[in-house]
Each structure stands twice: as C-alpha cells, then as structure tokens.
Design a protein around this motif. Structure first.
Motif, mmCIF file in Angstrom:
data_model
loop_
_atom_site.group_PDB
_atom_site.id
_atom_site.type_symbol
_atom_site.label_atom_id
_atom_site.label_comp_id
_atom_site.label_asym_id
_atom_site.label_seq_id
_atom_site.Cartn_x
_atom_site.Cartn_y
_atom_site.Cartn_z
ATOM 1 N N UNK A 21 4.643 21.361 5.383
ATOM 2 C CA UNK A 21 4.068 20.032 5.167
ATOM 3 C C UNK A 21 3.798 19.797 3.687
ATOM 4 N N UNK A 22 3.314 20.805 3.007
ATOM 5 C CA UNK A 22 2.987 20.670 1.585
ATOM 6 C C UNK A 22 4.240 20.359 0.766
ATOM 7 N N UNK B 3 0.835 -1.213 0.000
ATOM 8 C CA UNK B 3 0.000 0.000 0.000
ATOM 9 C C UNK B 3 0.864 1.256 0.000
ATOM 10 N N UNK B 4 0.362 2.299 -0.605
ATOM 11 C CA UNK B 4 1.073 3.570 -0.602
ATOM 12 C C UNK B 4 0.990 4.195 0.791
ATOM 13 N N UNK B 5 1.964 5.014 1.155
ATOM 14 C CA UNK B 5 1.891 5.685 2.460
ATOM 15 C C UNK B 5 0.616 6.518 2.569
ATOM 16 N N UNK B 6 -0.036 6.423 3.688
ATOM 17 C CA UNK B 6 -1.268 7.181 3.880
ATOM 18 C C UNK B 6 -0.936 8.622 4.276
ATOM 19 N N UNK B 7 -1.913 9.483 4.154
ATOM 20 C CA UNK B 7 -1.732 10.877 4.569
ATOM 21 C C UNK B 7 -1.375 10.956 6.046
ATOM 22 N N UNK B 8 -1.963 10.056 6.847
ATOM 23 C CA UNK B 8 -1.681 10.070 8.283
ATOM 24 C C UNK B 8 -0.239 9.653 8.557
ATOM 25 N N UNK B 9 0.256 8.643 7.834
ATOM 26 C CA UNK B 9 1.642 8.207 8.001
ATOM 27 C C UNK B 9 2.602 9.335 7.648
ATOM 28 N N UNK B 10 2.292 10.029 6.574
ATOM 29 C CA UNK B 10 3.137 11.144 6.143
ATOM 30 C C UNK B 10 3.112 12.260 7.185
ATOM 31 N N UNK B 11 1.928 12.560 7.676
ATOM 32 C CA UNK B 11 1.789 13.600 8.694
ATOM 33 C C UNK B 11 2.539 13.214 9.967
ATOM 34 N N UNK B 12 2.430 11.947 10.370
ATOM 35 C CA UNK B 12 3.112 11.479 11.579
ATOM 36 C C UNK B 12 4.627 11.620 11.437
ATOM 37 N N UNK B 13 5.152 11.238 10.265
ATOM 38 C CA UNK B 13 6.602 11.340 10.052
ATOM 39 C C UNK B 13 7.050 12.794 10.116
ATOM 40 N N UNK B 14 6.263 13.675 9.525
ATOM 41 C CA UNK B 14 6.568 15.105 9.543
ATOM 42 C C UNK B 14 6.617 15.609 10.994
ATOM 43 N N UNK B 15 5.629 15.207 11.784
ATOM 44 C CA UNK B 15 5.531 15.658 13.172
ATOM 45 C C UNK B 15 6.649 15.074 14.032
ATOM 46 N N UNK B 16 7.015 13.819 13.778
ATOM 47 C CA UNK B 16 8.016 13.136 14.596
ATOM 48 C C UNK B 16 9.447 13.567 14.292
#
Length: 292
Positions: free
Chosen positions: A204-205, A87-100
């Motif tokens: 983020x964008x 599966x492709x990375x989800x928006x939530x996974x991307x957001x989590x990585x950005x935040x972490x």
C-alpha cells in the motif's frame, strides 16, 4: 528591469517566468542560471526586431501560428483554473482502489507470454479456431499450422500487471500458467498463452502515489468531459457550408489507455521515464490490447 535592447525592456518577471519551468536550482546556481536566461532573452529580442523589420509579423502563416498559440494558452489556462478546484484523492479513496484491484497490487504478477499471430485469410478462421479448441498443447498446434502452410508469427514478451490493458487484467489474473486465450479480428487470429507468471506484490505504501496520480487524472478527465458538455449545452453551435455534415457526425471516443495506472508503477514512484518499447514488446502490446 533586467536589461534594455535598443530601448525595449527585458524584465525580471520574464527571467523568473523562464526559470519557473527549470528544475529546482541550488542557491549557488541561481545567479548563473538567471544570467544565461537573460542572455537568451536578449538574443530573442534581437531576432524579434529583425523579424519585424522584414514584416514577418504580418506573414499569414506567422499570424495563424500566433492565433493558434494564443488559443492553446487560453484553453489550458481556463482548464487549469477549473481543474485546480478539484479535491485531491482522499486516503480512503486510495485505500479502496488498492483493495478493489488486488490484481494490480496485493496479488500483482509478472506475466511471460507467447503470442501467435495467425493469418486466417482464405476462409480458414473457423478451421483454425476449431483446431485450437481441440489441441491441448501449443506446440502441437504450431506443428499443425506449419503442416497446413498457414502463415503465422511468434512473439514472446514479459509484462508487469500494470502494463496489461485494464479490461484484460482481471481475466489474466485468474489464469494458470500454461493456459491460453484466443481472439479473432477479421481474418487474423491471435492466440496468447501464459507461459509463466511470478508474484510481485506491491505494498500500500508503494502504491499510494501511483494510485493518487491515477485517480487525479481520472477526475480531471471526467471533470473536463462534464465541463465541455455544460459549455456545449449553453452554446449555440452552427455548422455551415461544406461542414454541415459534422453536426451529425459522432465524435470518436478516445482510445483507452493500455495501462491500468500511468506508466510503470515502479517508474511512476521513482519519477523516471518509461523505457522505450522493443519490437517484441510493441507487438505484444498491440496483440494484448485487442483481446476482449
């Protein structure tokens, strides 16, 4: 069929296969491109015929090359088939990585370093480390090295956050301008001083495609490792003859990528190749990658 060469056919499929690897073509360019590919395939077929006449297709080196290419194509085809199911990375996974990882994005900095590569041979490593700890100014420490005739080199470099090894970046992100770190590798002592830094946050964008590419590659590596483990567990593998020792020889782990995200973040977003490293940046990369 697109052409015949001494009775051997060149198909439209062959032309399309070559064109599929070319950049997107405008409609007015497609016809010319197809003609050029066809001419190339005709030339290739003529050369193949002559090679066969000279029995080069039976040459042991050519046969070995055929087998190697065949193995590589099948291997890649199978991996592509299996990895395409991920599966492709989800928006939530991307957001989590950005935040972490604020050090890579929200609090991203440009770092300017001065690096001292010191030769501590002759049993002087402990002495050098002690002197570093008791000297508050790098300039004073350099003068001491000169007075003691201890060989050293100075490198200066600039790195973006994403160009710093991921295991080092959290520590660097907490350093203040003027602070230094020390590491020892055998008789070599490395001192890295953070001369200055500049805030260069990434939104983020902007970060989203970079993070997506990184997470995708990470998932592919993990899936490939898991797949190979399953295949090894099911298979009966025997090492024989002079290679019996290989059964008990541990496989070296791949060297971790120096960057936290693929290439330069800006370069990845623009899809442009990274610039060639200068001598200074290459030396800095080697030095920083050794810090723990």
């Amino acid at each position: 069929m697109a052409a015949k060469v001494n009775g051997d056919e060149i198909t439209v499929h062959q032309i399309n296969q070559v064109l599929s690897h070319a950049p997107s073509l405008k409609p007015e360019q497609a016809k010319q491109a197809a003609a050029e590919v066809l001419h190339g395939l005709v030339d290739q077929q003529l050369l193949i015929e002559q090679a066969k006449k000279d029995k080069l297709d039976r040459n042991p080196q050519v046969v070995a090359a055929y087998e190697s290419a065949h193995a590589q194509i099948l291997t890649q085809a199978y991996l592509d088939q299996e990895l395409s199911k991920l599966p492709k990375p989800t928006d939530q996974e991307i957001k989590d990585y950005y935040t972490q990882h604020p050090e890579l994005f929200a609090n991203r900095r440009l770092y300017r370093f001065q690096e001292l590569l010191i030769d501590g041979s002759g049993g002087r490593v402990a002495e050098i480390r002690q002197k570093i700890g008791s000297t508050k100014q790098i300039d004073a420490f350099v003068e001491w090295l000169k007075a003691e005739k201890i060989p050293f080199r100075v490198n200066n470099g600039v790195k973006k956050a994403e160009e710093v090894p991921l295991n080092l970046l959290p520590r660097l992100s907490k350093m203040q301008d003027g602070q230094a770190m020390v590491t020892v590798n055998g008789s070599n002592v490395l001192v890295v001083q953070l001369v200055a830094s500049q805030q260069q946050p990434m939104t983020m964008e902007t970060a989203k495609p970079v993070i997506a590419a990184y997470l995708t590659n990470s998932k592919r590596r993990e899936a490939t490792t898991a797949l190979l483990k399953r295949l090894h567990d099911k298979a009966k593998i025997e090492y024989v003859g002079a290679f019996v020792y290989a059964a008990k020889t541990p496989v070296a782990k791949p060297v971790a990528a120096p960057a936290a995200v693929p290439a330069s973040a800006a370069g990845a977003v623009k899809n442009t190749p990274a610039k060639p490293a200068t001598a200074a940046s290459d030396a800095m990369e080697k030095g920083l990658s050794g810090l723990k």
